[in-house]
Scaffold this active site. Structure first.
Site, short mmCIF file in Angstrom:
data_model
loop_
_atom_site.label_atom_id
_atom_site.label_comp_id
_atom_site.label_asym_id
_atom_site.label_seq_id
_atom_site.Cartn_x
_atom_site.Cartn_y
_atom_site.Cartn_z
CG ASP A 90 -2.12 0.90 1.04
OD1 ASP A 90 -2.88 1.06 1.98
OD2 ASP A 90 -2.28 1.45 -0.07
CG ASP A 274 -6.36 -5.67 2.15
OD1 ASP A 274 -6.84 -4.83 1.37
OD2 ASP A 274 -6.26 -5.48 3.39
CB CYS A 312 -10.70 -27.01 8.76
SG CYS A 312 -9.20 -26.01 8.45
CB CYS A 314 -5.64 -25.85 8.69
SG CYS A 314 -6.12 -25.68 10.42
CB CYS A 317 -8.58 -28.52 11.81
SG CYS A 317 -9.32 -26.91 12.09
CG HIS A 343 -8.69 -22.58 11.82
ND1 HIS A 343 -9.16 -23.66 11.11
CD2 HIS A 343 -9.75 -21.76 12.02
CE1 HIS A 343 -10.46 -23.53 10.91
NE2 HIS A 343 -10.84 -22.37 11.44
C1 LIG Z 1 -0.25 -3.94 4.41
C2 LIG Z 1 -1.56 -3.34 3.98
C3 LIG Z 1 -2.55 -3.08 4.93
C4 LIG Z 1 -3.78 -2.54 4.53
C5 LIG Z 1 -4.03 -2.25 3.18
C6 LIG Z 1 -5.35 -1.65 2.75
C7 LIG Z 1 -5.53 -0.30 3.43
C8 LIG Z 1 -6.80 0.43 2.99
C9 LIG Z 1 -8.03 0.08 3.56
N1 LIG Z 1 -8.31 -0.86 4.50
C10 LIG Z 1 -9.66 -0.77 4.73
N2 LIG Z 1 -10.23 0.18 3.93
C11 LIG Z 1 -9.22 0.73 3.19
C12 LIG Z 1 -9.21 1.77 2.23
C13 LIG Z 1 -7.97 2.15 1.67
C14 LIG Z 1 -7.89 3.25 0.73
O1 LIG Z 1 -8.90 3.88 0.38
N3 LIG Z 1 -6.66 3.57 0.24
C15 LIG Z 1 -5.55 2.89 0.61
N4 LIG Z 1 -4.36 3.28 0.09
N5 LIG Z 1 -5.57 1.85 1.49
C16 LIG Z 1 -6.76 1.49 2.03
C17 LIG Z 1 -3.04 -2.49 2.24
C18 LIG Z 1 -1.81 -3.04 2.63
ZN LIG Z 2 -8.41 -25.53 10.48
#
Ligand SMILES: Cc1ccc(CCc2c3nc[nH]c3cc3c(=O)[nH]c(N)nc23)cc1
Ligand SMILES: [Zn+2]
Length: 379
Positions: A90, A274, A312, A314, A317, A343
């Site tokens: 990010d 993510d 599961c 894993c 488990c 898990h």
């Molecule tokens: C290591 C890592 C941790 C977290 C993320 C994503 C983090 C994340 C958001 N998490 C929840 N909502 C989010 C919105 C945004 C967003 O609008 N812009 C960016 N740059 N990141 C977001 C990316 C990498």
């Molecule tokens: Zn498991």
């Protein structure tokens, strides 16, 4: 370099393959969140065994610790953390914002004090690109402003207005163009993704989309969600925005979400996810299973000899009982965090494998129906 191929579709849902500099990944895919160059509580081998194909690194945190001089000496993040498959980083803006640290946002970038040692720092689109180039991540996220859902001013909760969301979205658009220029100037061989903002307003999401599509980037993310907004709003903006992202490019929904959110996201046309939930919740004893979630500290598990989830496969488990995990959690044993993380990550990655298999077999709708029925059954 980035190559994205869609093999099967079911409605908006797509099954694809994403080729990056450090390898090929299957989509739809879940990306475990690492922060200081580690996914808390699990080794790279454990991640591979769970089926992780790509992990997230944190530009902001790694910039502060261990610092770019250390990462540069290792030729990037991969060799430093012992992960030879793809990494997404990010841009750092969200992390500064979510720190709540004293920060000053201007056209130029974000000024703030380091939470590590108080140093005055200045993060800009150009600096974010320079840091991510040193990290050599396969997917580089643009430097953006994550438009908040609400802010608390003097104890009053203020919901972001349309004009505030517009100004924030337009700033992120200008920053996207600066990221693209700097990324090219640095001759970064990886893939730069744009991030759609626009708050809770469909017409602002469309304006953001149009501005980013004009930059012709290799991939696009939906940002500004999972930031405290009501679940209905998240789903409304997801279902509006996802199908409007370029169909031949990977679509990444940032920060989402529960198992139900992942299924809804795939059905809406998302390829990459993510979320800190599987790892953070694991450490807090909140565990995911096919038939619902459970809190292992609950007294009802004291004598329960069954595994967390009988379906599961894993390591946790296969070897341990709910009674033993209940005991480890109650004792605050570090082994608990490791077993629970293994898990939960396995559960999330298995859910993605099951959705890919259903998309390959043309049975995605039936899968969704069965998934929802199972999760409602209760553990
Ligand atoms: C290591 C890592 C941790 C977290 C993320 C994503 C983090 C994340 C958001 N998490 C929840 N909502 C989010 C919105 C945004 C967003 O609008 N812009 C960016 N740059 N990141 C977001 C990316 C990498
Ligand atoms: Zn498991």
């Amino acid at each position: 370099m980035l190559q994205f191929t869609v093999h099967h579709t079911s409605g908006q849902a797509r099954r694809g393959t994403l080729t990056l500099n450090h390898g090929v990944i299957d989509t739809p895919q879940f990306m475990p969140v690492g922060t200081y160059g580690t996914v808390k509580g699990i080794t790279p081998e454990g991640l591979k065994a769970a089926g992780a194909q790509i992990i997230l690194g944190n530009t902001f945190h790694l910039w502060l610790r261990p610092g770019l001089d250390v990462v540069r000496q290792f030729g990037g993040l991969h060799r430093f953390i012992g992960w030879d498959a793809p990494i997404l980083t990010d841009s750092g803006g969200f992390q500064v914002w979510s720190l709540g640290a004293m920060r000053k946002i201007s056209e130029e970038g974000v000024k703030f004090a380091s939470p590590v040692n108080g140093d005055k720092l200045f993060l800009t689109p150009e600096v974010s690109m320079q840091i991510q180039t040193v990290l050599n991540s396969d997917i580089v996220m643009q430097f953006d402003e994550c438009t908040p859902y609400d802010v608390t001013r003097g104890g009053q909760k203020h919901i972001t207005t349309e004009s505030e969301a517009r100004a924030s979205m337009e700033l992120s658009l200008r920053w996207a163009a600066r990221c693209k220029a700097e990324f090219a100037r640095l001759e970064n061989p990886n893939a730069l993704f744009g991030i759609v903002q626009g708050g809770m307003f469909e017409h602002l999401r469309d304006a953001s989309l149009d501005g980013l599509a004009a930059l012709d980037l290799p991939g696009y993310a939906i940002g500004g969600l999972s930031v405290g907004e009501p679940k209905d709003d998240m789903l409304r903006l997801l279902r509006h925005t996802a199908p409007r992202l370029p169909a031949n490019k990977p679509r990444y929904l940032m920060g989402v979400g529960t198992p139900e959110d992942l299924v809804a996201g795939v059905a809406a046309g998302i390829d990459l996810f993510d979320c800190v939930m599987p790892t953070r919740n694991a450490r807090n004893g909140h565990l995911f299973t096919r038939y619902g979630d459970l809190r292992i500290r609950n007294a009802r598990f004291k004598l329960d000899e069954r595994p967390l989830d009988e379906t599961c496969t894993c390591p946790t488990c296969r070897q341990f009982s709910r009674a033993y995990l209940h005991h480890l959690d109650r004792c605050g044993e570090m082994l608990f965090g490791m077993l629970a993380t293994t898990h939960n990550l396995h559960y999330y990655l298995q859910l993605m494998r099951d959705m890919r298999a259903a998309l390959d077999a043309g049975t995605f709708d039936a899968f969704v129906t069965q998934f929802r029925a199972d999760r409602a059954r209760g553990v």
